[in-house]
Design a protein around this motif. Structure first.
Motif, PDB file in Angstrom:
ATOM      1  N   ASN A   1       0.821  -1.213   0.000  1.00 41.30           N
ATOM      2  CA  ASN A   1       0.000   0.000   0.000  1.00 41.30           C
ATOM      3  C   ASN A   1       0.857   1.265   0.000  1.00 41.30           C
ATOM      4  O   ASN A   1       0.430   2.324  -0.460  1.00 41.30           O
ATOM      5  CB  ASN A   1      -0.931   0.020   1.210  1.00 41.30           C
ATOM      6  N   LYS A   2       2.066   1.172   0.548  1.00 40.51           N
ATOM      7  CA  LYS A   2       2.938   2.335   0.679  1.00 40.51           C
ATOM      8  C   LYS A   2       3.932   2.472  -0.477  1.00 40.51           C
ATOM      9  O   LYS A   2       4.704   3.427  -0.516  1.00 40.51           O
ATOM     10  CB  LYS A   2       3.697   2.275   2.005  1.00 40.51           C
ATOM     11  N   GLY A   3       3.915   1.512  -1.381  1.00 40.24           N
ATOM     12  CA  GLY A   3       4.858   1.577  -2.498  1.00 40.24           C
ATOM     13  C   GLY A   3       5.313   0.192  -2.894  1.00 40.24           C
ATOM     14  O   GLY A   3       4.507  -0.727  -3.033  1.00 40.24           O
ATOM     15  N   VAL A   4       6.612   0.025  -3.057  1.00 44.42           N
ATOM     16  CA  VAL A   4       7.172  -1.275  -3.408  1.00 44.42           C
ATOM     17  C   VAL A   4       8.313  -1.607  -2.454  1.00 44.42           C
ATOM     18  O   VAL A   4       8.992  -0.706  -1.949  1.00 44.42           O
ATOM     19  CB  VAL A   4       7.689  -1.313  -4.865  1.00 44.42           C
ATOM     20  N   ALA A   5       8.512  -2.889  -2.226  1.00 42.49           N
ATOM     21  CA  ALA A   5       9.617  -3.366  -1.394  1.00 42.49           C
ATOM     22  C   ALA A   5      10.392  -4.401  -2.192  1.00 42.49           C
ATOM     23  O   ALA A   5       9.796  -5.249  -2.876  1.00 42.49           O
ATOM     24  CB  ALA A   5       9.088  -3.965  -0.097  1.00 42.49           C
ATOM     25  N   VAL A   6      11.693  -4.324  -2.142  1.00 48.66           N
ATOM     26  CA  VAL A   6      12.528  -5.269  -2.885  1.00 48.66           C
ATOM     27  C   VAL A   6      12.421  -6.646  -2.255  1.00 48.66           C
ATOM     28  O   VAL A   6      12.559  -6.804  -1.042  1.00 48.66           O
ATOM     29  CB  VAL A   6      13.998  -4.807  -2.900  1.00 48.66           C
ATOM     30  N   SER A   7      12.161  -7.657  -3.071  1.00 45.37           N
ATOM     31  CA  SER A   7      12.069  -9.035  -2.586  1.00 45.37           C
ATOM     32  C   SER A   7      13.472  -9.580  -2.317  1.00 45.37           C
ATOM     33  O   SER A   7      14.476  -8.976  -2.695  1.00 45.37           O
ATOM     34  CB  SER A   7      11.365  -9.916  -3.617  1.00 45.37           C
ATOM     35  N   ASN A   8      13.541 -10.740  -1.689  1.00 49.13           N
ATOM     36  CA  ASN A   8      14.844 -11.352  -1.403  1.00 49.13           C
ATOM     37  C   ASN A   8      15.601 -11.666  -2.692  1.00 49.13           C
ATOM     38  O   ASN A   8      16.796 -11.368  -2.821  1.00 49.13           O
ATOM     39  CB  ASN A   8      14.654 -12.628  -0.581  1.00 49.13           C
ATOM     40  N   GLU A   9      14.895 -12.261  -3.685  1.00 48.21           N
ATOM     41  CA  GLU A   9      15.572 -12.545  -4.944  1.00 48.21           C
ATOM     42  C   GLU A   9      15.824 -11.256  -5.725  1.00 48.21           C
ATOM     43  O   GLU A   9      16.770 -11.162  -6.512  1.00 48.21           O
ATOM     44  CB  GLU A   9      14.762 -13.535  -5.781  1.00 48.21           C
ATOM     45  N   GLY A  10      14.992 -10.245  -5.467  1.00 41.80           N
ATOM     46  CA  GLY A  10      15.207  -8.950  -6.100  1.00 41.80           C
ATOM     47  C   GLY A  10      16.484  -8.287  -5.624  1.00 41.80           C
ATOM     48  O   GLY A  10      17.175  -7.612  -6.401  1.00 41.80           O
ATOM     49  N   GLU A  11      16.826  -8.454  -4.335  1.00 40.57           N
ATOM     50  CA  GLU A  11      18.068  -7.893  -3.787  1.00 40.57           C
ATOM     51  C   GLU A  11      19.272  -8.430  -4.547  1.00 40.57           C
ATOM     52  O   GLU A  11      20.184  -7.684  -4.905  1.00 40.57           O
ATOM     53  CB  GLU A  11      18.193  -8.225  -2.301  1.00 40.57           C
ATOM     54  N   GLN A  12      19.277  -9.729  -4.785  1.00 36.03           N
ATOM     55  CA  GLN A  12      20.390 -10.330  -5.516  1.00 36.03           C
ATOM     56  C   GLN A  12      20.412  -9.836  -6.962  1.00 36.03           C
ATOM     57  O   GLN A  12      21.477  -9.513  -7.505  1.00 36.03           O
ATOM     58  CB  GLN A  12      20.284 -11.856  -5.473  1.00 36.03           C
ATOM     59  N   PHE A  13      19.240  -9.775  -7.577  1.00 36.50           N
ATOM     60  CA  PHE A  13      19.157  -9.300  -8.957  1.00 36.50           C
ATOM     61  C   PHE A  13      19.657  -7.870  -9.075  1.00 36.50           C
ATOM     62  O   PHE A  13      20.398  -7.534 -10.007  1.00 36.50           O
ATOM     63  CB  PHE A  13      17.712  -9.393  -9.453  1.00 36.50           C
ATOM     64  N   LEU A  14      19.277  -7.013  -8.128  1.00 36.99           N
ATOM     65  CA  LEU A  14      19.709  -5.613  -8.160  1.00 36.99           C
ATOM     66  C   LEU A  14      21.217  -5.488  -8.003  1.00 36.99           C
ATOM     67  O   LEU A  14      21.840  -4.584  -8.575  1.00 36.99           O
ATOM     68  CB  LEU A  14      18.988  -4.813  -7.074  1.00 36.99           C
ATOM     69  N   GLY A  15      21.805  -6.381  -7.215  1.00 37.98           N
ATOM     70  CA  GLY A  15      23.261  -6.378  -7.083  1.00 37.98           C
ATOM     71  C   GLY A  15      23.931  -6.609  -8.428  1.00 37.98           C
ATOM     72  O   GLY A  15      24.869  -5.903  -8.809  1.00 37.98           O
ATOM     73  N   TYR A  16      23.424  -7.590  -9.174  1.00 41.29           N
ATOM     74  CA  TYR A  16      23.963  -7.861 -10.512  1.00 41.29           C
ATOM     75  C   TYR A  16      23.654  -6.705 -11.465  1.00 41.29           C
ATOM     76  O   TYR A  16      24.489  -6.332 -12.306  1.00 41.29           O
ATOM     77  CB  TYR A  16      23.384  -9.157 -11.063  1.00 41.29           C
ATOM     78  N   ALA A  17      22.450  -6.137 -11.348  1.00 41.31           N
ATOM     79  CA  ALA A  17      22.059  -5.039 -12.236  1.00 41.31           C
ATOM     80  C   ALA A  17      22.990  -3.849 -12.056  1.00 41.31           C
ATOM     81  O   ALA A  17      23.408  -3.218 -13.038  1.00 41.31           O
ATOM     82  CB  ALA A  17      20.610  -4.626 -11.949  1.00 41.31           C
ATOM     83  N   ARG A  18      23.318  -3.525 -10.812  1.00 43.09           N
ATOM     84  CA  ARG A  18      24.224  -2.391 -10.550  1.00 43.09           C
ATOM     85  C   ARG A  18      25.612  -2.667 -11.127  1.00 43.09           C
ATOM     86  O   ARG A  18      26.290  -1.761 -11.611  1.00 43.09           O
ATOM     87  CB  ARG A  18      24.294  -2.107  -9.057  1.00 43.09           C
ATOM     88  N   GLN A  19      26.059  -3.930 -11.048  1.00 37.58           N
ATOM     89  CA  GLN A  19      27.350  -4.285 -11.637  1.00 37.58           C
ATOM     90  C   GLN A  19      27.337  -4.028 -13.146  1.00 37.58           C
ATOM     91  O   GLN A  19      28.278  -3.444 -13.694  1.00 37.58           O
ATOM     92  CB  GLN A  19      27.660  -5.765 -11.387  1.00 37.58           C
ATOM     93  N   VAL A  20      26.287  -4.489 -13.810  1.00 35.93           N
ATOM     94  CA  VAL A  20      26.188  -4.317 -15.263  1.00 35.93           C
ATOM     95  C   VAL A  20      26.163  -2.847 -15.624  1.00 35.93           C
ATOM     96  O   VAL A  20      26.864  -2.398 -16.542  1.00 35.93           O
ATOM     97  CB  VAL A  20      24.923  -5.022 -15.796  1.00 35.93           C
ATOM     98  N   LEU A  21      25.369  -2.050 -14.890  1.00 33.20           N
ATOM     99  CA  LEU A  21      25.267  -0.622 -15.194  1.00 33.20           C
ATOM    100  C   LEU A  21      26.581   0.102 -14.930  1.00 33.20           C
ATOM    101  O   LEU A  21      26.970   1.002 -15.688  1.00 33.20           O
ATOM    102  CB  LEU A  21      24.144   0.006 -14.362  1.00 33.20           C
TER     103      LEU A  21
END
Length: 299
Positions: free
Chosen positions: A52-72
């Protein structure tokens, strides 16, 4: 999957809501939502849990974002190597334990910049945060120390995050005290001589394990303990309370004043100080220059 989609999810994670991220990215909210859903479908994961307040990063999302930041980050480094114009703003971030030589090298890096615009960050923070900053590519490198006590634990953590430790130098244990301290005249001090003085160390927050401690001999019992979060407070307490802290022994009077001195500590042990980074990733020119600058203060 595109770089644009990766930029979208990183921005949403940063802002915490789709609407705020859409404003920052100058796209419509439905377009951003669709782009994220397409990426989640393609990768077969749920990156964000909707609330209701927005979005929260999921557990698998945390790992994905780590890789995404590396690529960027790697994409940015490639662009800076081949596309940078004199007007482009340079960006660089490091995380470090509380070392004055890291500040000196950072200052020199900025002074030597040929550009008029830059966006730099230096984070003096807790050991766990340093490792996490490098893992998630918030920082290109992190400055920490290892020794015989914490090496096995920290190297296991670094390996699990695909990070490596690169030794810069080995330091013998010293203490920092004020020049007016009763022990300031001594050529070296023992743990027994320090027993009646307050021991100052850096707080490690929720991850206050001995393995994350910034100070060697953190498991030694002391009668008087004070934990702080920043160097300025630590140095003020050194002066005000005749306290001491255990350190590498490297100090800069220009940054820290002449009233803080370093004395060798008569106890066996050493600190291997170095930097952590991702394995097999491109190192930016700014990072290489920063590491060159460090060598002036640690040799």
């Amino acid at each position: 999957m595109t770089l644009q989609q990766l930029r979208y999810v990183v921005m949403v994670a940063q802002k915490g809501t789709i609407s705020e991220a859409a404003k920052e990215l100058f796209i419509s909210q439905p377009s951003l939502t669709n782009a994220i859903r397409e990426l989640e479908k393609e990768m077969n994961i749920t990156i964000f849990n909707r609330t209701n307040k927005g979005v929260a990063v999921s557990n698998e999302g945390e790992q994905f974002l780590g890789y995404a930041r590396q690529v960027l980050e790697q994409a940015n480094l490639l662009e800076s190597a081949y596309k940078t114009s004199p007007q482009d703003k340079q960006r660089f971030c490091i995380s470090t334990q509380h070392y004055s030589f890291a500040i000196n090298a950072f200052v020199d890096l900025i002074k030597d910049l040929p550009h008029n615009e830059y966006d730099f960050s230096i984070r003096e923070t807790q050991t766990y945060e340093i490792i996490n900053d490098v893992y998630t590519m918030k920082s290109e490198i992190g400055i920490i120390y290892i020794n015989s006590f914490n090496e096995a634990a920290l190297m296991k953590i670094l390996k699990s995050k695909d990070l490596c430790f690169n030794e810069l130098f080995v330091a013998k244990p010293h203490i920092f005290v004020t020049s007016e301290h009763p022990l300031a005249h001594k050529e070296s001090v023992t743990m027994e001589e320090l027993a009646d003085y307050p021991y100052l160390s850096f707080e490690q927050g929720e991850h206050n394990s001995f393995y994350y401690s910034e100070e060697i001999f953190s498991t030694v019992e002391r009668k008087k303990n004070i934990r702080v979060t920043d160097r300025a407070t630590l140095f003020n307490l050194l002066i005000g309370l005749n306290g001491y802290t255990v350190c590498s022994g490297i100090i800069d009077s220009d940054l820290n004043g002449s009233n803080i001195i370093s004395i060798p500590l008569s106890k066996e042990g050493n600190m291997k100080i170095g930097y952590i980074c991702h394995k097999n990733l491109i190192t930016s020119k700014l990072c290489k220059k920063f590491l060159e600058n460090l060598s002036k203060y640690i040799n």
